[in-house]
Motif scaffolding. Structure first.
Motif, PDB file in Angstrom:
ATOM      1  N   LYS A 115       7.264  13.816   1.315  1.00  0.00           N
ATOM      2  CA  LYS A 115       8.234  14.220   2.210  1.00  0.00           C
ATOM      3  C   LYS A 115       8.510  12.754   2.914  1.00  0.00           C
ATOM      4  O   LYS A 115       9.708  12.302   3.266  1.00  0.00           O
ATOM      5  N   SER A 116       7.581  11.839   2.845  1.00  0.00           N
ATOM      6  CA  SER A 116       7.880  10.412   3.612  1.00  0.00           C
ATOM      7  C   SER A 116       9.075   9.570   2.657  1.00  0.00           C
ATOM      8  O   SER A 116       9.769   9.181   3.257  1.00  0.00           O
ATOM      9  N   PHE A 117       8.683   9.759   1.459  1.00  0.00           N
ATOM     10  CA  PHE A 117       9.651   8.821   0.561  1.00  0.00           C
ATOM     11  C   PHE A 117      11.019   9.591   0.175  1.00  0.00           C
ATOM     12  O   PHE A 117      11.754   8.925   0.284  1.00  0.00           O
ATOM     13  N   ILE A 118      10.926  10.802   0.569  1.00  0.00           N
ATOM     14  CA  ILE A 118      12.316  11.562   0.405  1.00  0.00           C
ATOM     15  C   ILE A 118      12.919  11.173   1.744  1.00  0.00           C
ATOM     16  O   ILE A 118      14.318  10.744   1.760  1.00  0.00           O
ATOM     17  N   SER A 119      12.447  11.261   2.639  1.00  0.00           N
ATOM     18  CA  SER A 119      13.084  11.176   4.149  1.00  0.00           C
ATOM     19  C   SER A 119      13.664   9.564   4.131  1.00  0.00           C
ATOM     20  O   SER A 119      14.767   9.196   4.629  1.00  0.00           O
ATOM     21  N   LYS A 120      12.682   8.662   3.341  1.00  0.00           N
ATOM     22  CA  LYS A 120      13.156   7.274   3.461  1.00  0.00           C
ATOM     23  C   LYS A 120      14.292   6.943   2.570  1.00  0.00           C
ATOM     24  O   LYS A 120      15.268   6.188   2.901  1.00  0.00           O
ATOM     25  N   GLY A 145       0.877  -1.204  -0.316  1.00  0.00           N
ATOM     26  CA  GLY A 145      -0.010  -0.020   0.037  1.00  0.00           C
ATOM     27  C   GLY A 145       0.875   1.182  -0.078  1.00  0.00           C
ATOM     28  O   GLY A 145       0.525   2.225  -0.681  1.00  0.00           O
ATOM     29  N   THR A 146       1.804   1.144   0.866  1.00  0.00           N
ATOM     30  CA  THR A 146       2.912   2.446   1.039  1.00  0.00           C
ATOM     31  C   THR A 146       3.537   2.617  -0.399  1.00  0.00           C
ATOM     32  O   THR A 146       3.496   3.671  -0.872  1.00  0.00           O
ATOM     33  N   SER A 147       4.068   1.662  -1.025  1.00  0.00           N
ATOM     34  CA  SER A 147       4.462   1.601  -2.170  1.00  0.00           C
ATOM     35  C   SER A 147       3.713   2.268  -3.293  1.00  0.00           C
ATOM     36  O   SER A 147       4.213   2.984  -4.133  1.00  0.00           O
ATOM     37  N   GLN A 148       2.736   1.920  -3.143  1.00  0.00           N
ATOM     38  CA  GLN A 148       1.662   2.347  -4.302  1.00  0.00           C
ATOM     39  C   GLN A 148       1.308   3.910  -4.161  1.00  0.00           C
ATOM     40  O   GLN A 148       1.249   4.587  -4.899  1.00  0.00           O
ATOM     41  N   LYS A 149       1.132   4.205  -2.735  1.00  0.00           N
ATOM     42  CA  LYS A 149       1.208   5.595  -2.545  1.00  0.00           C
ATOM     43  C   LYS A 149       2.368   6.451  -3.117  1.00  0.00           C
ATOM     44  O   LYS A 149       2.190   7.502  -3.592  1.00  0.00           O
ATOM     45  N   TYR A 150       3.549   5.897  -2.909  1.00  0.00           N
ATOM     46  CA  TYR A 150       4.746   6.602  -3.311  1.00  0.00           C
ATOM     47  C   TYR A 150       4.779   6.731  -4.897  1.00  0.00           C
ATOM     48  O   TYR A 150       5.231   7.711  -5.280  1.00  0.00           O
ATOM     49  N   LYS A 151       4.335   5.713  -5.296  1.00  0.00           N
ATOM     50  CA  LYS A 151       4.428   5.584  -7.159  1.00  0.00           C
ATOM     51  C   LYS A 151       3.279   6.717  -7.467  1.00  0.00           C
ATOM     52  O   LYS A 151       3.535   7.383  -8.551  1.00  0.00           O
ATOM     53  N   ASN A 152       2.226   7.050  -6.911  1.00  0.00           N
ATOM     54  CA  ASN A 152       1.108   7.557  -7.067  1.00  0.00           C
ATOM     55  C   ASN A 152       1.614   9.281  -7.232  1.00  0.00           C
ATOM     56  O   ASN A 152       1.667  10.056  -7.942  1.00  0.00           O
ATOM     57  N   ILE A 153       2.411   9.385  -5.940  1.00  0.00           N
ATOM     58  CA  ILE A 153       3.060  10.712  -5.725  1.00  0.00           C
ATOM     59  C   ILE A 153       4.086  11.082  -6.824  1.00  0.00           C
ATOM     60  O   ILE A 153       4.350  12.000  -7.359  1.00  0.00           O
ATOM     61  N   LEU A 154       5.050  10.051  -7.236  1.00  0.00           N
ATOM     62  CA  LEU A 154       6.181  10.271  -7.951  1.00  0.00           C
ATOM     63  C   LEU A 154       5.486  10.379  -9.382  1.00  0.00           C
ATOM     64  O   LEU A 154       6.042  11.220 -10.208  1.00  0.00           O
TER      65      LEU A 154
END
Length: 201
Positions: A73-78, A12-21
Motif C-alpha cells: 500500500k505504501s509504495f502504491i500511495s507513494k 532500506g525502504t527501497s529494498q522493502k519495496y523491491k522485496n514486495i514487488l
C-alpha cells in the motif's frame, strides 16, 4: 510501460519495496501468466487474491502478510503522490489486515546453537514439487540463499540487534580498525545517532 516502484531516498525502504514487488510479480505470473505488473490490474480483488496467495501458496503468517500488505500500500500511495498513476478510489481503501497480538518469546542458547549448526537448504516454494530441495543454479544468481539469510540474522543477533536497514547499508568503509580491534561505525538510518559496535578484539 508504467513503473510501479516510486522514487525513494531511503535505501532500506527501497529494498522493502523491491522485496514486495518480487512477490507481486510471482503472484502476477500465477494469475496472468506474465511478470509485468500494470497499475490498471491492481484493484481491490487483485489485492485480496494476493493476500490469499501469500497465505496458502507461500505459507506466510497473518502478521507478516499485514506488514507486506502495508508495504505494498505504501509504495502504491507513494507512486500516486508522484503521479505515476491516479486511482479513484485507492484500491487499498477497504483492505484490512490487522496485526494480531502475540506473546514475544526469546531465543535460548540451545535455539541459537540450532540456528548456528543445523544444515539448511533452499526449497521449492510452490507447485507440485513444493517443499523439495532446490538447487541454486545460474537462474537464481540474484536470489539470496537460506544460508545467507541465516548469516544476516546471526550478524544482527551478535551485533546488539542491528536493524536490517543498517545491515543492508553496511559498507567496508564502516569498519574502524585500530590494532586488533575492529568496530562498526556508521550513522543509523532510522534514528538520529551512530552505531559504534565492537565486532572483534
Amino acid at each position: 510501460e508504467t513503473k510501479l516502484l516510486p522514487n525513494c531516498k531511503s535505501v532500506g525502504t527501497s529494498q522493502k519495496y523491491k522485496n514486495i514487488l518480487f512477490l507481486v510479480k510471482l503472484f502476477n505470473k500465477t494469475k496472468f501468466n506474465k511478470e509485468d505488473v500494470l497499475f490498471k490490474d491492481i484493484n481491490e480483488d487483485y489485492i485480496n487474491e494476493w493476500i490469499v496467495w501469500l497465505k496458502k501458496e507461500r505459507g506466510i503468517v497473518d502478521n507478516s502478510i499485514s506488514y507486506k500488505t502495508k508495504t505494498f500500500k505504501s509504495f502504491i500511495s507513494k507512486s500516486i503522490n508522484q503521479r505515476y498513476y491516479i486511482y479513484y478510489p485507492n484500491p487499498f481503501n477497504n483492505i484490512k489486515t490487522p496485526i494480531k497480538r502475540i506473546d514475544v518469546d526469546f531465543l535460548d542458547e540451545d535455539q541459537i546453537n540450532t540456528i548456528l549448526y543445523t544444515e539448511l537448504y533452499d526449497v521449492i516454494k510452490s507447485g507440485k514439487n513444493k517443499g523439495k530441495k532446490r538447487e541454486l543454479d545460474s537462474r537464481y544468481t540474484q536470489l539470496i540463499s537460506i544460508n545467507d539469510v541465516r548469516n544476516f540474522f546471526l550478524f544482527q543477533f551478535f551485533n546488539h540487534g542491528t536493524r536490517v536497514s543498517d545491515l543492508m547499508t553496511l559498507r567496508w568503509n564502516n569498519l574502524n580498525i585500530n590494532g586488533n580491534e575492529i568496530r562498526i561505525k556508521k550513522i543509523m538510518l532510522k534514528l538520529v545517532g551512530e552505531i559504534y559496535a565492537l565486532i572483534f578484539d
